[in-house]
Design a protein around this motif. Structure first.
Motif, PDB file in Angstrom:
ATOM      1  N   GLY A  82       0.827  -1.194   0.000  1.00  0.00           N
ATOM      2  CA  GLY A  82       0.000   0.000   0.000  1.00  0.00           C
ATOM      3  C   GLY A  82       0.866   1.250   0.000  1.00  0.00           C
ATOM      4  N   ILE A  83       0.539   2.184  -0.887  1.00  0.00           N
ATOM      5  CA  ILE A  83       1.282   3.434  -1.013  1.00  0.00           C
ATOM      6  C   ILE A  83       0.324   4.595  -0.762  1.00  0.00           C
ATOM      7  CG2 ILE A  83       2.634   4.901  -2.564  1.00  0.00           C
ATOM      8  CD1 ILE A  83       4.006   2.262  -1.847  1.00  0.00           C
ATOM      9  N   PRO A  84       0.654   5.473   0.204  1.00  0.00           N
ATOM     10  CA  PRO A  84      -0.210   6.629   0.453  1.00  0.00           C
ATOM     11  C   PRO A  84       0.085   7.773  -0.516  1.00  0.00           C
ATOM     12  CG  PRO A  84       1.605   6.612   2.018  1.00  0.00           C
ATOM     13  CD  PRO A  84       1.758   5.376   1.163  1.00  0.00           C
ATOM     14  N   ALA A  85      -0.890   8.641  -0.676  1.00  0.00           N
ATOM     15  CA  ALA A  85      -0.655   9.879  -1.421  1.00  0.00           C
ATOM     16  C   ALA A  85       0.285  10.753  -0.591  1.00  0.00           C
ATOM     17  CB  ALA A  85      -1.978  10.606  -1.655  1.00  0.00           C
ATOM     18  N   LEU A  86       0.810  11.789  -1.206  1.00  0.00           N
ATOM     19  CA  LEU A  86       1.722  12.683  -0.493  1.00  0.00           C
ATOM     20  C   LEU A  86       0.992  13.635   0.451  1.00  0.00           C
ATOM     21  CD1 LEU A  86       4.337  13.512  -3.259  1.00  0.00           C
ATOM     22  CD2 LEU A  86       4.530  11.883  -1.377  1.00  0.00           C
ATOM     23  N   GLY A  87      -0.315  13.749   0.305  1.00  0.00           N
ATOM     24  CA  GLY A  87      -1.081  14.628   1.177  1.00  0.00           C
ATOM     25  C   GLY A  87      -2.501  14.133   1.333  1.00  0.00           C
ATOM     26  N   GLY A  88      -3.224  14.752   2.232  1.00  0.00           N
ATOM     27  CA  GLY A  88      -4.618  14.384   2.453  1.00  0.00           C
ATOM     28  C   GLY A  88      -4.749  13.191   3.390  1.00  0.00           C
ATOM     29  N   ARG A  89      -5.924  12.599   3.382  1.00  0.00           N
ATOM     30  CA  ARG A  89      -6.210  11.465   4.261  1.00  0.00           C
ATOM     31  C   ARG A  89      -5.681  10.178   3.639  1.00  0.00           C
ATOM     32  NH1 ARG A  89     -11.863  12.260   7.280  1.00  0.00           N
ATOM     33  NH2 ARG A  89     -11.480  14.382   7.961  1.00  0.00           N
ATOM     34  N   THR A  90      -4.753   9.554   4.336  1.00  0.00           N
ATOM     35  CA  THR A  90      -4.146   8.315   3.818  1.00  0.00           C
ATOM     36  C   THR A  90      -4.165   7.192   4.844  1.00  0.00           C
ATOM     37  OG1 THR A  90      -1.920   8.955   4.534  1.00  0.00           O
ATOM     38  CG2 THR A  90      -2.601   9.610   2.294  1.00  0.00           C
TER      39      THR A  90
END
Length: 137
Positions: free
Chosen positions: A98-106
């Motif tokens: 799983g890879i999160p976005a660089l910003g926002g809700r992850t």
């Protein structure tokens, strides 16, 4: 320390929002370290690199694993100590991280260290040295 990246620096495998599963061995290799040992390895690696270690993803659920993202087909060159598990195509299995976005809700994923133009991946040799020093003792 400014960990923000301009749009041109964001690797194609980082989602624009939320989080997404990415195929290990195609986009990157991954080494997983479970629990507080993962935090220790990440901290030492970041200290050594002046907080420019490359992409390190932390999961906030389950065994609270830390994933170190290495260049594709680079991790199998090393014998990883007990506590550090290679996840990749060299194991002849399908694997995803799983890879999160660089910003926002992850949540439940977050960046311990983000990919940058200068450090698009964690350096495999350095990670191996740190993992052996901390986990093999």
């Amino acid at each position: 320390m400014d960990q923000r990246s301009s749009p041109g620096q964001v690797p194609s495998w980082v989602p624009a929002s939320g989080h997404a599963l990415r195929h290990v061995g195609v986009h990157f290799d991954a080494v997983r370290v479970i629990g507080s040992a993962g935090d220790e390895v990440a901290y030492e690696l970041m200290q050594f690199t002046d907080f420019r270690a490359g992409p390190i993803v932390r999961s906030g659920v389950g065994d609270r694993s830390t994933y170190f993202l290495l260049p594709p087909q680079s991790a199998a060159a090393y014998r990883w100590p007990i506590g550090a598990r290679l996840i990749g195509r060299d194991l002849q299995c399908e694997a995803f991280v799983g890879i999160p976005a660089l910003g926002g809700r992850t949540w439940p994923l977050d960046w311990r260290s983000r990919p940058t133009a200068e450090a698009p991946f964690v350096e495999a040799k350095l990670l191996h040295e740190v993992a052996v020093a901390l986990l093999a003792g």
